[in-house]
Design a protein around this motif. Sequence first.
Motif, mmCIF file in Angstrom:
data_model
loop_
_atom_site.group_PDB
_atom_site.id
_atom_site.type_symbol
_atom_site.label_atom_id
_atom_site.label_comp_id
_atom_site.label_asym_id
_atom_site.label_seq_id
_atom_site.Cartn_x
_atom_site.Cartn_y
_atom_site.Cartn_z
ATOM 1 N N LEU A 242 11.122 -4.654 4.420
ATOM 2 C CA LEU A 242 10.947 -5.788 5.329
ATOM 3 C C LEU A 242 11.822 -5.643 6.570
ATOM 4 N N ARG A 243 13.000 -5.068 6.406
ATOM 5 C CA ARG A 243 13.833 -4.821 7.591
ATOM 6 C C ARG A 243 13.190 -3.778 8.505
ATOM 7 N N ASN B 37 0.815 -1.218 0.000
ATOM 8 C CA ASN B 37 0.000 0.000 0.000
ATOM 9 C C ASN B 37 0.847 1.265 0.000
ATOM 10 N N THR B 38 2.069 1.190 0.509
ATOM 11 C CA THR B 38 2.941 2.364 0.486
ATOM 12 C C THR B 38 3.261 2.768 -0.945
ATOM 13 N N ILE B 39 3.580 1.792 -1.785
ATOM 14 C CA ILE B 39 3.908 2.075 -3.182
ATOM 15 C C ILE B 39 2.643 2.314 -3.998
ATOM 16 N N ILE B 40 1.702 1.388 -3.907
ATOM 17 C CA ILE B 40 0.482 1.475 -4.700
ATOM 18 C C ILE B 40 -0.390 2.635 -4.240
ATOM 19 N N GLY B 41 -0.350 2.951 -2.937
ATOM 20 C CA GLY B 41 -1.187 4.027 -2.395
ATOM 21 C C GLY B 41 -0.918 5.357 -3.055
ATOM 22 N N PHE B 42 0.361 5.633 -3.367
ATOM 23 C CA PHE B 42 0.681 6.883 -4.046
ATOM 24 C C PHE B 42 -0.008 6.932 -5.410
ATOM 25 N N PHE B 43 0.071 5.842 -6.139
ATOM 26 C CA PHE B 43 -0.585 5.787 -7.447
ATOM 27 C C PHE B 43 -2.098 5.938 -7.317
ATOM 28 N N SER C 158 7.112 -0.240 -10.498
ATOM 29 C CA SER C 158 7.531 -1.641 -10.560
ATOM 30 C C SER C 158 9.000 -1.772 -10.185
ATOM 31 N N ILE C 159 9.828 -0.899 -10.754
ATOM 32 C CA ILE C 159 11.264 -0.953 -10.471
ATOM 33 C C ILE C 159 11.547 -0.585 -9.019
ATOM 34 N N VAL C 160 10.965 0.532 -8.564
ATOM 35 C CA VAL C 160 11.196 0.994 -7.191
ATOM 36 C C VAL C 160 10.691 -0.031 -6.182
ATOM 37 N N GLY C 161 9.510 -0.601 -6.459
ATOM 38 C CA GLY C 161 8.936 -1.578 -5.541
ATOM 39 C C GLY C 161 9.827 -2.787 -5.347
ATOM 40 N N VAL C 162 10.328 -3.341 -6.453
ATOM 41 C CA VAL C 162 11.193 -4.520 -6.366
ATOM 42 C C VAL C 162 12.472 -4.198 -5.598
ATOM 43 N N LEU C 163 13.065 -3.044 -5.868
ATOM 44 C CA LEU C 163 14.333 -2.682 -5.232
ATOM 45 C C LEU C 163 14.182 -2.396 -3.739
ATOM 46 N N LEU D 159 6.523 -10.310 -2.355
ATOM 47 C CA LEU D 159 6.536 -8.892 -2.695
ATOM 48 C C LEU D 159 7.233 -8.621 -4.020
ATOM 49 N N GLN D 160 8.359 -9.249 -4.252
ATOM 50 C CA GLN D 160 9.098 -8.958 -5.483
ATOM 51 C C GLN D 160 8.320 -9.403 -6.719
ATOM 52 N N ILE D 161 7.639 -10.530 -6.648
ATOM 53 C CA ILE D 161 6.798 -10.961 -7.768
ATOM 54 C C ILE D 161 5.623 -10.007 -7.938
ATOM 55 N N TYR D 162 5.016 -9.606 -6.826
ATOM 56 C CA TYR D 162 3.848 -8.714 -6.871
ATOM 57 C C TYR D 162 4.200 -7.388 -7.536
ATOM 58 N N PHE D 163 5.291 -6.777 -7.103
ATOM 59 C CA PHE D 163 5.674 -5.483 -7.663
ATOM 60 C C PHE D 163 6.113 -5.596 -9.118
ATOM 61 N N ALA D 164 6.755 -6.692 -9.472
ATOM 62 C CA ALA D 164 7.186 -6.874 -10.856
ATOM 63 C C ALA D 164 5.995 -6.881 -11.814
ATOM 64 N N GLY D 165 4.841 -7.333 -11.335
ATOM 65 C CA GLY D 165 3.649 -7.386 -12.178
ATOM 66 C C GLY D 165 2.578 -6.392 -11.810
#
Length: 456
Positions: free
Chosen positions: A124-125, A65-71, A113-118, A141-147
């Motif tokens: 998580l830390r 939601n942090t990444i997607i929420g902005f969008f 997508s790029i920012v989310g994966v990175l 998470l990495q699969i989710y953000f990639a798609g």
Amino acid sequence: MARTKAKSRVMTEGNIWKHLLLFAIPLLIGNLFQQLYNTVDSIVVGNFVGKEALAAVGTTDNIINTIIGFFMGMSTGAGVVISHYFGAKNEEGVHHAVHTTIAITFIMSIVFSIVGVLLVPTMLRLTKTPDDVIDQSTVYLQIYFAGSAGLMFYNMGSGIMRAVGDSRRPLYFLILSALINTVLDILFVAGFKMGVAGAAIATIIAQGISAVLVLITLTREQESYRIIWRDVRVYKNMLGQICKVGIPVALQQAITSFSNVFVQSYINSFGSSCMAGWSSYGKIDKFCMLPMQTVALSVTTFVGQNLGCGNIQRAKKGTNAALILSLSISIALMIPILIFAPNFVSLFNQDPDVVAHGAMFLRFMMPFFPSSCLNQIYAGTLRGAGNATAPTIIMMSCFIVFRQIYLFIVSHVFNTVQLVAFGYPAGWMVCSIVMLIYYHFCHWEKRSLAAVQQTN
């Protein structure tokens, strides 16, 4: 006439309750099915993989939601601008706003997508994800953000449709994709034993299908909101209008979700059983919150269209009707949840500790959740009026500043899971009080109407 075409809905005349209900019901059903995406993931992995997998999927919500929420905040801004032009019957304005919206979506889907994966390992830390959960959370998470492009294009495309009063066709596409997600979840996780990776892959496939369906529909549309792909570009004046509404909402949603990452870190300190119970509570709570959020989205479109044609009083009447509707539904939902809390939690996992934690969270938190109706409905009204700054400041102050101060004090003085969890309803209630004061005493409607008329 209340309708210009069978597929769009003009809300500037006719019965207010009828407009809100006919618009909100398909939207609510659609939101329920959209919520099924991650919920089905949790149910399947919780039952076929284990409580650690359930905790792994559950702990990802606030990070997503942090990444997607902005969008999603930007899509709100686009919807408000489109609804204003649609209500004012300005076809050129609708055309430019729609094509700017699609261009923004394309750019942001690549970036996020790029920012989310990175950012996955860092996020998580920050949540202090336990060692027995972190590997599975990382994979999911990495699969989710990639798609995630499918999710973004579906939501922006359906937002365009909702802005012109069409909440039915996005619903049909969402039902289909949710069913596909469910089938693929069971196939990949239970059948092929792919674990959380299978759940994530199922989700992005289903979201991609819904995105394709929405874009095809908008391309074939004959109205002013039709997508003509050669016209897709960023119109600077439209970008400014969308950003004026969208950026405050985007920042509020992203920063609030980011602050919830730290709330999750407090919960994570109590162990994986508590995490899984909190995850189960969170899924159920989201379903209960959907009616008020759906009505809030409906009133945003309603107010946007009515202010587009200069009708302040009708916009206010719509707000009052939406508030009554939201409160009524929320109270009706709360009662069975309180009575059958353990039964609902056991859908996700039957571990006695998980069920005990989840039921405790539900019974402790649910009596407070109708208080959110005030802040959600009034925020929806203000955004529909083009005033996104005030609700953003109020919500960020209450959901971030107040809540983090509360949690810091409670965790250092008492450190009980019940008082940590109470940080959520405490923020809801404070926010509703402040939003109520602003709505009734700060003369927002006059400034908003003047701004809308100047734009048109």
